[in-house]
Design a protein around this motif. Structure first.
Motif, PDB file in Angstrom:
ATOM      1  N   GLN B 101       0.725  -1.226   0.051  1.00 21.12           N
ATOM      2  CA  GLN B 101      -0.107   0.009   0.101  1.00 21.12           C
ATOM      3  C   GLN B 101       0.801   1.258   0.097  1.00 21.12           C
ATOM      4  OE1 GLN B 101      -2.522  -1.160   3.675  1.00 21.12           O
ATOM      5  NE2 GLN B 101      -4.194  -1.060   2.193  1.00 21.12           N
ATOM      6  N   CYS B 102       0.424   2.178  -0.686  1.00 19.24           N
ATOM      7  CA  CYS B 102       1.095   3.496  -0.730  1.00 19.24           C
ATOM      8  C   CYS B 102       0.787   4.245   0.570  1.00 19.24           C
ATOM      9  CB  CYS B 102       0.511   4.401  -1.680  1.00 19.24           C
ATOM     10  SG  CYS B 102       0.926   6.240  -1.780  1.00 19.24           S
ATOM     11  N   PRO B 103       2.110   4.842   1.149  1.00 12.11           N
ATOM     12  CA  PRO B 103       2.110   5.288   2.452  1.00 12.11           C
ATOM     13  C   PRO B 103       1.324   6.658   2.571  1.00 12.11           C
ATOM     14  CG  PRO B 103       4.057   5.528   1.503  1.00 12.11           C
ATOM     15  CD  PRO B 103       3.495   4.801   0.455  1.00 12.11           C
ATOM     16  N   HIS B 104       0.685   7.193   1.297  1.00 11.17           N
ATOM     17  CA  HIS B 104      -0.122   8.292   1.513  1.00 11.17           C
ATOM     18  C   HIS B 104      -1.495   7.917   1.971  1.00 11.17           C
ATOM     19  CE1 HIS B 104      -2.314  11.530  -1.021  1.00 11.17           C
ATOM     20  NE2 HIS B 104      -1.891  11.985   0.255  1.00 11.17           N
ATOM     21  N   LEU B 105      -2.187   7.408   1.126  1.00 11.01           N
ATOM     22  CA  LEU B 105      -3.825   7.110   1.642  1.00 11.01           C
ATOM     23  C   LEU B 105      -4.014   5.666   1.477  1.00 11.01           C
ATOM     24  CD1 LEU B 105      -5.486  10.272   0.341  1.00 11.01           C
ATOM     25  CD2 LEU B 105      -4.748   9.809   2.787  1.00 11.01           C
ATOM     26  N   GLY B 106      -3.025   4.602   0.998  1.00  6.66           N
ATOM     27  CA  GLY B 106      -3.295   3.252   1.232  1.00  6.66           C
ATOM     28  C   GLY B 106      -3.581   2.733  -0.069  1.00  6.66           C
ATOM     29  N   PHE B 127       7.914   6.251  -6.336  1.00  5.74           N
ATOM     30  CA  PHE B 127       9.173   5.874  -5.341  1.00  5.74           C
ATOM     31  C   PHE B 127      10.134   5.052  -6.023  1.00  5.74           C
ATOM     32  CE2 PHE B 127       4.843   5.364  -3.509  1.00  5.74           C
ATOM     33  CZ  PHE B 127       4.933   5.887  -2.301  1.00  5.74           C
ATOM     34  N   SER B 128      11.506   5.447  -5.746  1.00  2.00           N
ATOM     35  CA  SER B 128      12.595   4.466  -6.438  1.00  2.00           C
ATOM     36  C   SER B 128      12.600   3.099  -6.011  1.00  2.00           C
ATOM     37  CB  SER B 128      13.793   5.402  -6.121  1.00  2.00           C
ATOM     38  OG  SER B 128      13.949   5.052  -4.745  1.00  2.00           O
ATOM     39  N   ILE B 129      13.405   2.439  -6.580  1.00  3.52           N
ATOM     40  CA  ILE B 129      13.372   0.958  -6.444  1.00  3.52           C
ATOM     41  C   ILE B 129      13.816   0.626  -4.976  1.00  3.52           C
ATOM     42  CG2 ILE B 129      15.844   0.576  -7.099  1.00  3.52           C
ATOM     43  CD1 ILE B 129      14.796  -1.811  -8.892  1.00  3.52           C
ATOM     44  N   ASP B 130      14.266   1.664  -4.217  1.00  6.75           N
ATOM     45  CA  ASP B 130      14.588   1.339  -2.976  1.00  6.75           C
ATOM     46  C   ASP B 130      13.593   1.920  -2.008  1.00  6.75           C
ATOM     47  OD1 ASP B 130      15.379   3.914  -3.290  1.00  6.75           O
ATOM     48  OD2 ASP B 130      17.395   3.700  -2.327  1.00  6.75           O
ATOM     49  N   GLY B 131      12.396   2.323  -2.429  1.00  7.27           N
ATOM     50  CA  GLY B 131      11.171   2.868  -1.706  1.00  7.27           C
ATOM     51  C   GLY B 131      11.396   4.337  -1.332  1.00  7.27           C
ATOM     52  N   ARG B 132      12.371   4.974  -1.845  1.00  6.30           N
ATOM     53  CA  ARG B 132      12.106   6.704  -1.407  1.00  6.30           C
ATOM     54  C   ARG B 132      11.156   7.230  -2.307  1.00  6.30           C
ATOM     55  NH1 ARG B 132      16.926   8.669  -2.868  1.00  6.30           N
ATOM     56  NH2 ARG B 132      17.774   6.719  -3.797  1.00  6.30           N
ATOM     57  N   VAL B 133      10.610   8.176  -1.683  1.00  5.30           N
ATOM     58  CA  VAL B 133       9.618   8.840  -2.526  1.00  5.30           C
ATOM     59  C   VAL B 133      10.470  10.003  -3.492  1.00  5.30           C
ATOM     60  CG1 VAL B 133       7.737  10.618  -2.403  1.00  5.30           C
ATOM     61  CG2 VAL B 133       8.085   9.017  -0.456  1.00  5.30           C
ATOM     62  N   THR B 134       9.814   9.711  -4.936  1.00  5.99           N
ATOM     63  CA  THR B 134      10.680  10.770  -5.785  1.00  5.99           C
ATOM     64  C   THR B 134       9.753  11.780  -6.189  1.00  5.99           C
ATOM     65  OG1 THR B 134      10.204   9.002  -7.321  1.00  5.99           O
ATOM     66  CG2 THR B 134      12.272   8.915  -6.576  1.00  5.99           C
ATOM     67  N   ALA B 135       8.310  11.518  -6.061  1.00  7.91           N
ATOM     68  CA  ALA B 135       7.511  12.473  -6.405  1.00  7.91           C
ATOM     69  C   ALA B 135       6.264  12.344  -5.769  1.00  7.91           C
ATOM     70  CB  ALA B 135       7.341  12.759  -7.847  1.00  7.91           C
ATOM     71  N   GLY B 136       5.474  13.364  -5.591  1.00  9.80           N
ATOM     72  CA  GLY B 136       3.711  13.202  -5.218  1.00  9.80           C
ATOM     73  C   GLY B 136       3.781  13.501  -3.712  1.00  9.80           C
ATOM     74  N   PRO B 137       2.569  13.474  -3.094  1.00 13.41           N
ATOM     75  CA  PRO B 137       2.441  13.742  -1.702  1.00 13.41           C
ATOM     76  C   PRO B 137       2.713  12.731  -0.436  1.00 13.41           C
ATOM     77  CG  PRO B 137       0.367  13.047  -2.955  1.00 13.41           C
ATOM     78  CD  PRO B 137       1.492  12.916  -3.909  1.00 13.41           C
ATOM     79  N   ALA B 138       3.121  11.625  -0.986  1.00 14.91           N
ATOM     80  CA  ALA B 138       3.595  10.405   0.091  1.00 14.91           C
ATOM     81  C   ALA B 138       4.462  10.958   0.977  1.00 14.91           C
ATOM     82  CB  ALA B 138       4.401   9.360  -0.681  1.00 14.91           C
TER      83      ALA B 138
END
Lengths: 563, 167
Positions: B101-106, B127-138
């Motif tokens: 699930q996306c950590p933003h709103l699931g 999200f990048s391949i290691d899970g970091r947020v690269t864009a958006g509200p997450a």
């Protein structure tokens, strides 16, 4: 600060009239002769509120269907903090409610406070008494343990005896044939949806009438009055507090039993109603055959009618308590009769309820399974195998019926098949089962025991036994103990444990074996209360010896030969 | 003391008892009720590891959606249900498994092979391949399963909420 508070009160008063309503209620003029004897009504109202409150809280974690009900209640009392207290308050609150309501009635009766113009107040009170009993009756089923089930079997049978109305009552209670989901749903609906609003309404009406006619003065009261607040409120509060302390201590100190899951096939169970119905239960025994209806229906109905009509039967003017010899006599006789019947019922109850488990004359098939196979039933249920498989032929499901196919396989084949079904059965759409090897072995042990004949009996193995067997397997009890002829003989055989030990002893032995014998080589097991409970119940359900179980098989063969 | 004064002290005493006892009873009911409703249930002791798949089926640096069954304690029930994980093999001995699930709103996100990133279709968090947020509200990186390798078997434990800044 004080000015602000006054402004706020004035603001609310101007818009709602709340302050004057409260004052009107509290500063009611009551006879100067009122006092401690009139506290019971308030205590009853308070207990009703406690019941509503704790009942609501219980419902927050309760699933109102049989089976689920039992599990969720078990969850409330074992896994939720404060859950046992809530159930205790609700359980003992019900008993206290009955006591207080009866005390309230006795006081009103003794003082003749039901006389004109207070007849309607009294009759409403009688209805409230009946409602209180109806709560007891319907609430009794809701834990769905053996006690609940068998108690309700008796109640619904009694209802079915009612002249003319019997068949309709039976249908209304959903108890045609058997007590099951329908009866349960109806009892639940009555207990939490229908009865509470009716009770609340009648209580309001009852209090309204008390206020309308004023609190009944003692005979010879000179007409001097005092205010309800704070003198009488103080006495009511103290009485309520005493009742609350008793209730709280009961709820904390006395464990409310939650017996085994309701088992309609348990022929050894001796049903008993709650203590306040025991006198009725005993009355029933006084009448035999066709006269039974006298004890079960006629006498109780007459008693209720007599209660309702009391104000019309006793029409004299109010007299001092000392001169009301007839009233005192009636109360005395009723008390003696009630006590006599209740005590007789208690004394004549055979004390077998805990010893009876495992001593049934016919041993169920599941009781003879080795623990591994019984645990297999648990994995069968957990993995929801029955979504795709039937045990015997019948009904169209994706997978094959297991009782007829399992016999042809070996355990090794099955375990491999469970791990990756399509490798051994090409084209199989069965998903792999993610269990450990030991668990898969248990599952296959169960399937290998399966025959078309015994599948129904095995399927009905009660959850406590299955989960107990799973705990038994998970902790590898079989490396030292024997059950149903399987396992090692380092420790004693566990068949017939119920004859040798109490449940408490066994529980202690599992938790801390050194407490019984310091030199034992048995390790201690740190199990959850639920696991211990199920494990011990399972062990106590084991047949005594092999010879009895052979007799059981013989008996079953004999019975099967009959049809 | 005068009669009036006597009456006044008696009244004060009565009021104190009334208010005191009612507060006590209110507290004795409200406190356990609050604990009963708010305290988490006693945890059942087993902490389960579930086999989600085998290492052999994973390509290095290519996220794969694995579907497996796991038991979930649901109040008084244990239900067996399907669960998914996005799994990335980072080396021969290391695997990361992200909660689905996306950590933003699931919302359920997926791997976008073209842009080489995880994309959430709801609010376009990437999200990048290691899970970091690269864009958006997450608000934080992707949540991760506890992972353990038993030979070739990939075992997954509970999901832990990720901590720290999104990037």
């Amino acid at each position: 600060m004080k000015a602000l508070k006054q402004t706020l009160i004035d603001w609310v008063e101007y818009r709602t009239g709340l302050e004057s309503a409260v004052k009107n209620f509290l500063y009611e003029e009551i006879p100067a002769s009122s006092g401690w004897h009139q506290v019971f009504g308030s205590v009853a109202v308070f207990l009703f509120l406690v019941q509503a409150f704790t009942g609501l809280l219980l419902t927050f974690n309760y699933a109102p269907t049989p089976g689920e009900a039992y599990n969720s209640l078990k969850y409330i009392v074992t896994e939720l903090t404060g859950g046992r207290l809530m159930r205790g308050l609700h359980h003992w609150g019900a008993s206290m409610m009955i006591v207080v309501v009866v005390l309230h009635m006795t006081q009103v009766f003794l003082f003749g406070a039901y006389k004109k113009p207070r007849e309607a107040t009294w009759m409403l009170g009688v209805m409230l008494l009946l409602l209180t009993l109806a709560y007891g009756l319907t609430g009794y089923l809701l834990p769905w343990d053996n006690r609940a089930y068998w108690g309700t079997v008796v109640t619904t049978q009694i209802a079915s005896q009612a002249p003319l109305l019997g068949p309709y009552l039976t249908r209304l209670l959903g108890s045609e044939g058997n007590i099951g989901v329908v009866t349960f749903a109806r009892f639940f609906a009555l207990h939490v949806l229908l009865l509470p609003p009716i009770t609340a309404f009648l209580i309001v009406l009852h209090i309204y009438l008390v206020r309308k006619h004023g609190v009944a003065p003692l005979p010879g009261d000179a007409g001097i009055t005092k205010k309800f607040f704070p003198e009488q409120v103080f006495k009511d509060t103290v009485a309520i507090f005493i009742a609350f302390v008793i209730l709280f201590v009961l709820a904390v100190a006395v464990k409310v039993p939650l017996e085994r899951l309701a088992d309609p096939t348990d022929t050894s169970y001796i049903p008993r109603p709650d203590w306040y119905f025991l006198f009725l239960f005993q009355t029933l025994k006084l009448f035999r055959g066709s006269a039974e209806v006298v004890g079960s229906i006629l006498l109780p109905t007459l008693a209720v009618v007599a209660l309702l009509l009391a104000p019309f039967l006793d029409r004299g003017t109010a007299k001092r308590l000392a001169k009301r010899t007839v009233a005192v006599g009636i109360v005395g006789l009723a008390a003696i009769g009630w006590t006599g019947l209740t005590v007789t019922a208690i004394v004549t109850t055979p004390k077998t309820s805990t010893m009876a488990e495992g001593e049934q004359t016919i041993i169920q098939d599941w009781q003879e399974l080795p623990p591994e196979a019984l645990a297999g039933i648990g994995y069968f249920r957990e993995e929801q195998c029955s979504t795709c498989h039937n045990l015997t032929e019948g009904g169209s499901k994706v997978g094959p019926a297991l009782a007829s196919t399992a016999i042809r396989r070996t355990p090794a084949w099955m375990i491999e098949h469970f791990k990756s079904p399509s490798q051994l059965v090409p084209g199989s759409s069965m998903p792999p089962i993610h269990l450990s090897d030991a668990q898969l072995a248990a599952l296959s042990a169960f399937l290998l025991k399966l025959t078309p004949k015994n599948s129904k009996a095995l399927e009905s193995a009660p959850p406590y036994a299955v989960e107990g067997a799973m705990t038994y397997q998970a902790n590898q009890c079989g490396t030292c103990h024997t059950v149903n002829g399987e396992g090692m003989k380092v420790g004693p055989s566990l068949n017939g444990l119920f004859k040798r030990r109490t449940k408490e002893w066994v529980e202690k032995q599992i938790r801390n074996p050194k407490s019984h014998s310091p030199d034992t080589i048995m390790p201690s097991y740190d199990l959850s209360p639920r696991e211990i409970d199920q494990l011990v119940s399972y062990l106590f359900s084991l047949p005594h010896t092999k010879s009895i179980s052979i007799a059981g098989i013989e008996m079953q063969r004999y019975l099967q030969g009959q049809d | 003391m005068s009669d009036e004064g006597n009456k006044a002290t008696r009244r004060t005493f009565l009021l104190m008892v009334i208010y005191g006892l009612w507060s006590l009873m209110g507290l004795a009911l409200a406190l356990p009720a609050a604990i009963y409703l708010l305290w988490p249930p006693r945890p059942r002791k087993e902490r389960e590891w579930v086999e989600a798949g085998s290492l052999a089926q994973l390509q290095p640096k290519t996220p794969e959606e694995l579907v497996f069954r796991r038991n979930r304690v649901d109040g008084w029930k244990i239900s067996s249900e399907k669960a998914t994980a996005w799994v990335v093999k980072t080396s021969d001995t290391e695997v990361i498994a992200f909660g689905p699930q996306c950590p933003h709103l699931g919302c359920a996100y997926h791997w976008d092979p073209q842009n080489q990133e995880f994309l959430c279709p709801c609010h376009a968090s990437t999200f990048s391949i290691d899970g970091r947020v690269t864009a958006g509200p997450a608000p934080r990186p992707l949540d991760r399963y506890e992972v353990k390798l038993e030979g070739d078997k990939l075992m997954l434990g509970p999901v832990h909420k990720s901590e720290g800044p999104p990037t």
